[in-house]
Every structure is written in structure tokens, then in C-alpha cells.
Design an enzyme around this catalytic site. Structure first.
Site, PDB file in Angstrom:
ATOM      1  CG  ASP A  46      -1.599  -1.292   1.500  1.00  0.00           C
ATOM      2  OD1 ASP A  46      -1.745  -1.673   2.681  1.00  0.00           O
ATOM      3  OD2 ASP A  46      -1.965  -1.957   0.520  1.00  0.00           O
ATOM      4  CG  ASN A 188     -15.571  -7.104   1.102  1.00  0.00           C
ATOM      5  OD1 ASN A 188     -16.350  -7.907   0.588  1.00  0.00           O
ATOM      6  ND2 ASN A 188     -14.773  -7.388   2.113  1.00  0.00           N
ATOM      7  CD  GLU A 225      -8.808  -2.733  -1.050  1.00  0.00           C
ATOM      8  OE1 GLU A 225      -9.546  -2.856  -0.047  1.00  0.00           O
ATOM      9  OE2 GLU A 225      -7.820  -3.475  -1.234  1.00  0.00           O
ATOM     10  CG  HIS A 289      -3.036   0.175  -1.689  1.00  0.00           C
ATOM     11  ND1 HIS A 289      -4.026  -0.044  -0.765  1.00  0.00           N
ATOM     12  CD2 HIS A 289      -2.660   1.468  -1.538  1.00  0.00           C
ATOM     13  CE1 HIS A 289      -4.215   1.073  -0.049  1.00  0.00           C
ATOM     14  NE2 HIS A 289      -3.384   2.001  -0.496  1.00  0.00           N
ATOM     15  NE  ARG A 322      -0.221  -6.927   1.208  1.00  0.00           N
ATOM     16  CZ  ARG A 322      -1.218  -6.251   1.783  1.00  0.00           C
ATOM     17  NH1 ARG A 322      -2.242  -5.787   1.054  1.00  0.00           N
ATOM     18  NH2 ARG A 322      -1.187  -5.999   3.083  1.00  0.00           N
ATOM     19  CG  HIS A 364      10.028  -8.498 -28.992  1.00  0.00           C
ATOM     20  ND1 HIS A 364       9.213  -9.606 -29.042  1.00  0.00           N
ATOM     21  CD2 HIS A 364       9.810  -7.932 -27.775  1.00  0.00           C
ATOM     22  CE1 HIS A 364       8.552  -9.720 -27.898  1.00  0.00           C
ATOM     23  NE2 HIS A 364       8.891  -8.713 -27.116  1.00  0.00           N
ATOM     24  CG  HIS A 453      16.457   2.219 -37.633  1.00  0.00           C
ATOM     25  ND1 HIS A 453      15.570   2.668 -38.596  1.00  0.00           N
ATOM     26  CD2 HIS A 453      17.100   3.312 -37.162  1.00  0.00           C
ATOM     27  CE1 HIS A 453      15.675   3.985 -38.701  1.00  0.00           C
ATOM     28  NE2 HIS A 453      16.589   4.402 -37.832  1.00  0.00           N
TER      29      HIS A 453
HETATM   30  O1  AHR Z   1      -2.959  -3.821   3.339  1.00  0.00           O
HETATM   31  C1  AHR Z   1      -4.044  -3.696   4.220  1.00  0.00           C
HETATM   32  C2  AHR Z   1      -5.321  -3.438   3.460  1.00  0.00           C
HETATM   33  O2  AHR Z   1      -5.430  -4.455   2.466  1.00  0.00           O
HETATM   34  C3  AHR Z   1      -5.326  -2.124   2.693  1.00  0.00           C
HETATM   35  O3  AHR Z   1      -5.846  -1.044   3.424  1.00  0.00           O
HETATM   36  C4  AHR Z   1      -6.222  -2.431   1.519  1.00  0.00           C
HETATM   37  O4  AHR Z   1      -5.963  -1.628   0.395  1.00  0.00           O
HETATM   38  C5  AHR Z   1      -5.923  -3.906   1.248  1.00  0.00           C
HETATM   39  O5  AHR Z   1      -7.070  -4.580   0.911  1.00  0.00           O
END
Ligand code: AHR
Length: 473
Positions: A46, A188, A225, A289, A322, A364, A453
Site C-alpha cells: 500500500d 466490501n 479500494e 494499491h 507485498r 520485437h 535500424h
Molecule cells: O494492506 C491492508 C489493506 O489491504 C489495505 O488497506 C487495503 O488496500 C488492502 O485490501
């Protein structure tokens, strides 16, 4: 050693690589840039990275423990990788901010540094996913050194799950954009926008921007989100993240004209397909994110997180890998962003245009090396040090096991990399940077010739003319 493909950095990198003196070395009056490598920062999800007017790059993000708010800064984008990280605030021992701490963002609002984040309780009968948005505030001008304290809770339209807030200023007005679960809508989270009255209160009724309904938005969870906004080419581009945070996590895009009423949901157009997804080719998964920044030369950079693997044991939310990644963000002729694919681990790739055909790219088509137009990934080449001192190989990011190789007839093609001495010589090129920042790739196997080229093909050519000079774009 990596090659930095910003023009200034490329000069420095190749000067270090090539044995012979390089004219451009004299052009390097200042310290060469450090070349960003992916992943830029491990185990920071994030990530928000921005370059502040004080010349520092600031970076914050979620830590795997979800227990604290951190901040680091560096004079270069690449320097964030090793920059010292300050802990600004730790979650409380009890109460609504004692559990998960997610997705912070740092903003300077009316002269005060404020960090927004999502937090929940730590249990004790409370739902740990009772996530709400809060902010802390710094007592001084230096966010790395000041004292931070809780400013309060964001006054959202509903008392429901909300997170991933961001702020942008548009036409002199400051807007808050965030993700929230809206009562009566079985998702969600959806995205909302409203102007800010104070750092924690809205100045108008929120507008719902998007609800996850498309197939790629509802994989695992129905999620919209992590909004991020980029104003370019007369439009506002708002990326957001969709689906579960595993390999199905991806970026969607909302677009509005910058002179539209951005509080009118009809001003925003949703791209029907995701604009940035996991890549089996470059082995980056769960890309999402994101935030936006620019490199030291002011060129747009996409910041995002992604894992090096797709198979996850247990809940992806508790998989720590991540990693923060960065790559150039390009734009199509119509001004829309072309996100391409995640470029994969290692030095950032570059794009090269012939000095006499600046609108075309080294690219390519299958194993044919060409000059012309092609999908972005087919024009992005990673330069890696080759086994012959001072030389590099050039590999397209979408065929990473292949590299440019000279054949007996002097034609250049893509061939699967081999270890044999003959192949190593035929696929090694010495980059030499000229005073105009163009690069000449001299062939190790034919030192009097260089990549050029001709009629859309790539060849080895003896003359030092415009067809052998490549501009890094
Ligand atoms: O990384 C935690 C949460 O996980 C973040 O707020 C959201 O963007 C993701 O789903």
C-alpha cells in the site's frame, strides 16, 4: 551493477560500464543517480511515495505486523530502498485503534503534516475488522523529527468499514476520496468522494463513484479500494484496486475531464477492463494499491505493490511479501495512461528510439527485432551487465529469457540466452553515450559495428550515423 535509464543516470551507469573513456563522463558534473531496482522496498504494501517541494521523496506504507505508522525519505527514488525508517506512531494497547493499522498516507494540509490511516480494535469482544479512518498530526515542520499525536477520526457518512483514504486538490478545492462499505449495498467497499471542510470532516454530501460489479472486481471479495489520482492531459485519472488481495488483485481506472463537475458520478467513466494485472511473464502477482510520483527528471512513475509468487498459504492479508515496486508510467497518443505490465524484478527497463525516428521504438515482434510501434511491453528492454567486461545484454521484459543477438548475416534477432562463449559475444553490446545523450550499442562480436535500424529491421551497421544513435525515452 544496474543501469539507470534516466538520461543522466544512464550516462553515469554506462560510463562505469564501458572500459574506454566515454565523452559523456565529462558531462556528469554531479553525482550519478542510483538506479531504482525492483522490488524497491520489501514487505511494504500500500505504498505512498511522493516527491515534496522540499526535494525529498517521502514514503509510507503498511507493515506486515499492521501495528505502527512508518515514514522514510530520500533525495532519490532509489534511495528509499535503504533510507532510514522512522516510527511515527504505534497502535494503542486497547480501544478502536489497538488492532490493524492499514494503508497510511501523508499529506501537508494548511501547513500541518497529517497522516491518515485505517485502524481497528484488537479484539476483546470487538470485531477486529471494525475498521475506521483516523489521522495523526505532527507538531512541527519536519515529519521525520516532529512529535505525532492523534488528531481524531474521520467523520464518514456511515458508521461502517472504511479505509484507504487519499486527498487531492483540484481547481483550488481539497477532495477526500476513500473506500467504504455502504449500508444496503452488498459489497466490501465502494469508492466515495467529497470536498473536505476540515481534515476530518466533509464539506458536502459524498458522491458514490463506483461499486464493484464487473467480473474482475469481485474475485474473492467485491472490492473497490485504494484510490489514487493523477491529473494529466486535461483529465483526472483515478486508479483503484479491485478483488481479493491475492493474485487476482488488480487496478481499475475511472476517468473524468478536468473541467467536469467531479462530484457528479456521471462525470466519471470506468474502464471496462482492469488496467494493470498480475503477470506470469514477469512473475509479479497481486499488483495493486498504487500511488503516483515522478522520477528525478520529472517523468511519471507508477508505485504499487506485488508479490513474487501467486500461490499463497492462508489469508493473503497475512502474507507479508507485498513488496513496493516502481516503474515508468507512459501515455498513449490520446493522452490516456498506458500501464503496460509489471516490469519484474531487477533494474528498470528502458525504451529506445532511433535518433532519426523519434516516434518509433526498438521493439520485437516474436523473435524479430524491429523498429516501429508495438505494445508497451515489447518496447521495454532490460539492460543487464554481460559477461564481457563493460558490455550489456538487451532483453525485452515480456521475453526475459531472450536477448538481442547478432547473426552471421549481421541481422539482429531475439534468441534464447545461452551460456556458450560464441553466444555471449554475439549478444554483448557496449553502450557508449554521446554528448547529445544518445547511445550507440557497439557489438562486441563486431567492434566496428553497432545496433542500427534499416527498413524496420535491426542490423549491425558500420557508419556512425543517426540510425546507430538511440535515444532513451
Ligand atoms: O494492506 C491492508 C489493506 O489491504 C489495505 O488497506 C487495503 O488496500 C488492502 O485490501
Amino acid at each position: 551493477m544496474s543501469l539507470n535509464l534516466s538520461r543522466r543516470g544512464f550516462i553515469a551507469s554506462t560510463a562505469m560500464l564501458s572500459a574506454a573513456p566515454v565523452v559523456a563522463r565529462a558531462a556528469m558534473s554531479d553525482v550519478p543517480d542510483i538506479a531504482p531496482q525492483n522490488p524497491l522496498v520489501k514487505q511494504r504494501a500500500d505504498a505512498q511515495i511522493f516527491r515534496h517541494e522540499d526535494g525529498w521523496y517521502y514514503m509510507t506504507g503498511s507493515v506486515p505486523e499492521y501495528d505502527r505508522l512508518v515514514l522514510r525519505r530520500s533525495r532519490t527514488l532509489a534511495g528509499l530502498a535503504t533510507a532510514e525508517e522512522a516510527v511515527l506512531w504505534r497502535h494503542l494497547s486497547s480501544g478502536p485503534m489497538s488492532g490493524f493499522i492499514w494503508a497510511p498516507e501523508l499529506h501537508l494540509i494548511d501547513g500541518r503534516w497529517i497522516m491518515y490511516f485505517a485502524a481497528g480494535p484488537s479484539g476483546g469482544g470487538e470485531d477486529v475488522f471494525r475498521i475506521r479512518t483516523y489521522a495523526i498530526v505532527c507538531d512541527g515542520p519536519d515529519p521525520m523529527k516532529g512529535k505525532w499525536s492523534v488528531l481524531g477520526q474521520f467523520q464518514a457518512p456511515w458508521d461502517s468499514f472504511n479505509l484507504d483514504s487519499t486527498i487531492f486538490v483540484h481547481r483550488g478545492k481539497r477532495y477526500f476520496v476513500w473506500a467504504q462499505r455502504e449500508p444496503g449495498i452488498e459489497t466490501n467497499s465502494n469508492l466515495y468522494i467529497a470536498p473536505l471542510a476540515t481534515p476530518l470532516t466533509l464539506a458536502a454530501k459524498a458522491t458514490r463513484l463506483t461499486v464493484p460489479t464487473l467480473d474482475w472486481e469481485i474475485q474473492g471479495f467485491k472490492v473497490a479500494e485504494a484510490p489514487a489520482i493523477l491529473a494529466r492531459n486535461g483529465r483526472l485519472f483515478m486508479t483503484y484496486s479491485a478483488s481479493a488481495t491475492d493474485a487476482r488483485y488488480c487496478l481499475g481506472l475511472l476517468t473524468a475531464a478536468d473541467d467536469a463537475d467531479i462530484m457528479d458520478p456521471r462525470a466519471w467513466t470506468k474502464s471496462p477492463e482492469p488496467v494493470f494485472v498480475s503477470s506470469e511473464v514477469t512473475k509479479v502477482y497481486g499488483t495493486g494499491h498504487n500511488s503516483f510520483t515522478t522520477d528525478e527528471e520529472g517523468r511519471d512513475i507508477l508505485v504499487y505493490h506485488g508479490r513474487d509468487y501467486s500461490a499463497i498459504t492462508g489469508d493473503p492479508l497475512f502474507d507479508p511479501n507485498r513488496h513496493t515496486r516502481v516503474q515508468r508510467l507512459y501515455f498513449r497518443a490520446d493522452g490516456t495512461p498506458d500501464f503496460g505490465i509489471p516490469v519484474g524484478n531487477g533494474p528498470l527497463p528502458g525504451r529506445f528510439s532511433p535518433a532519426d525516428r523519434k516516434e518509433a521504438f526498438l521493439a520485437h515482434d516474436g523473435q524479430r527485432a524491429i523498429v516501429g510501434q508495438a505494445a508497451l511491453p515489447a518496447t521495454q528492454f532490460r539492460l543487464a551487465p554481460a559477461r564481457v567486461s563493460g558490455s550489456v545484454t538487451l532483453s525485452p521484459i515480456d521475453m526475459p529469457d531472450y536477448c538481442l543477438t547478432s547473426g552471421a548475416d549481421g541481422r539482429i534477432m531475439l534468441a534464447k540466452a545461452e551460456q556458450g562463449a560464441d553466444f555471449v559475444r554475439r549478444s554483448a553490446f557496449v553502450p557508449r553515450v554521446a554528448p547529445d545523450n544518445s547511445v550507440r550499442f557497439t557489438a562486441v562480436a563486431s567492434p566496428d559495428k553497432a545496433l542500427a535500424h534499416r527498413e524496420g529491421a535491426i542490423i549491425l551497421h558500420q557508419a556512425e550515423d543517426a540510425t546507430t544513435r538511440w535515444l532513451s525515452s
